[in-house]
Design an enzyme around this catalytic site. Structure first.
Site, PDB file in Angstrom:
ATOM      1  N   GLU A  58       0.637  -1.317   0.254  1.00 28.52           N
ATOM      2  CA  GLU A  58      -0.281   0.127   0.015  1.00 28.52           C
ATOM      3  C   GLU A  58       0.824   0.936  -0.298  1.00 28.52           C
ATOM      4  O   GLU A  58       0.511   2.855  -0.685  1.00 28.52           O
ATOM      5  CB  GLU A  58      -1.069   0.705   1.146  1.00 28.52           C
ATOM      6  CG  GLU A  58      -1.963  -1.150   1.858  1.00 28.52           C
ATOM      7  CD  GLU A  58      -3.102  -0.818   1.513  1.00 28.52           C
ATOM      8  OE1 GLU A  58      -3.733  -0.285   0.587  1.00 28.52           O
ATOM      9  OE2 GLU A  58      -3.863  -0.775   2.550  1.00 28.52           O
ATOM     10  N   GLU A  64      -4.431  -8.638   2.386  1.00 27.82           N
ATOM     11  CA  GLU A  64      -5.065  -8.715   3.338  1.00 27.82           C
ATOM     12  C   GLU A  64      -6.319  -8.562   3.541  1.00 27.82           C
ATOM     13  O   GLU A  64      -7.315  -9.444   4.523  1.00 27.82           O
ATOM     14  CB  GLU A  64      -5.970  -7.595   3.264  1.00 27.82           C
ATOM     15  CG  GLU A  64      -5.053  -5.724   4.090  1.00 27.82           C
ATOM     16  CD  GLU A  64      -4.045  -5.517   3.010  1.00 27.82           C
ATOM     17  OE1 GLU A  64      -2.830  -5.114   3.304  1.00 27.82           O
ATOM     18  OE2 GLU A  64      -3.823  -5.864   1.897  1.00 27.82           O
TER      19      GLU A  64
END
Length: 270
Positions: free
Chosen positions: A124, A144
């Protein structure tokens, strides 16, 4: 010579060398997993880059051959032992999002130099940067969904816009590891270098950017960010508003003069 800046924290070292700021994730015992201490340091680093005229480009890297293994949820739920960091955490609105480059991104180009693991929050962070240099032995990925979590740093939005829907859904929905070669083929990163050479290659790239006119570089970055989702007609209006002052700047005159005189330009950012 690089100078360590006072905004550094125990988990985030910020150094300036001329026009270049190097931000190092410094929690090697946890593969540089994100902590509150680290996110406060990152948020302050991005603000420093934007607010300091001498800074023209930044590099984000990790200590001890690792980039970032994602969020350490326990550490992010625990206040820093450093009183100054706790004070800054209270003063910076949304310091988590600012540190993670979800908001408040620096107005200067930011290069990501990746070695080792750059997964979950590490990827990210990478997606929030402007140029990406990755070592051949690195591992990328957004894990995730595999953990029943959600990529809160913005990748569910940014990744499809950067590398296309099919490639982004492959990474996001399978939560699999991604090799540097796959990332390069998808357009997620700019270049692959031998292990141990990511920071050196990023410094070389930063030097090239720092030699360019800072007004021009920042205007190009700003134009893209402000027009990304507009029609071409609407975008060109904003592009002209941003671009014409650069064309009329002292830097533009110096660039032309230096070209005629066959010498390096000396830009002053005005």
């Amino acid at each position: 010579m690089a100078e360590r800046l006072p905004i550094s924290t125990a988990h985030c070292t910020v150094e300036q060398d001329g026009h270049v700021v190097v931000v190092t994730l410094n929690r090697p015992e946890a593969r540089n997993a994100l902590s509150n201490d680290m996110l406060v340091g990152l948020a302050d680093a991005w603000a420093y880059m934007s607010e300091t005229p001498e800074v023209r480009v930044g590099i984000l890297t990790g200590a001890d051959g690792q980039f970032c293994a994602g969020a350490d949820l326990k550490a992010m739920g625990t206040p820093s032992s450093d009183a100054r960091v706790r004070e800054r955490a209270a003063q910076i609105p949304n310091f988590h999002w600012k540190g993670l480059l979800r908001e408040g991104r620096p107005t200067k180009p930011l290069i990501c130099a990746v070695e080792g693991y750059a997964v979950a929050g590490g990827t990210e962070l990478l997606v929030g940067t402007d140029l990406r240099v990755v070592a051949e032995g690195a591992t990328l990925g957004l894990y995730e969904a595999k953990r029943g979590l959600f990529p809160m740093g913005g990748c569910a939005i940014r990744l499809p816009r950067q590398i296309g829907y099919a490639n982004a859904m492959d990474i996001l929905l399978t939560a699999r590891s991604v090799t540097p070669q796959e990332a390069l083929d998808m357009g997620l990163i700019n270049t692959i270098v031998p292990d141990g050479q990511a920071l050196a290659a990023a410094r070389e790239l930063a030097g090239q950017i720092a030699e360019c006119g800072p007004l021009a570089v920042q205007a190009i970055l700003r134009t893209y960010r402000e027009t990304e989702h507009l029609s071409e007609e609407e975008a060109l209006k904003i592009s002209d508003e941003i671009g014409w002052p650069v064309i009329g700047s002292e830097d533009a005159k110096e660039g032309s003069k230096a070209f005629k005189e066959k010498r390096p330009a000396v830009f002053k950012g005005r």
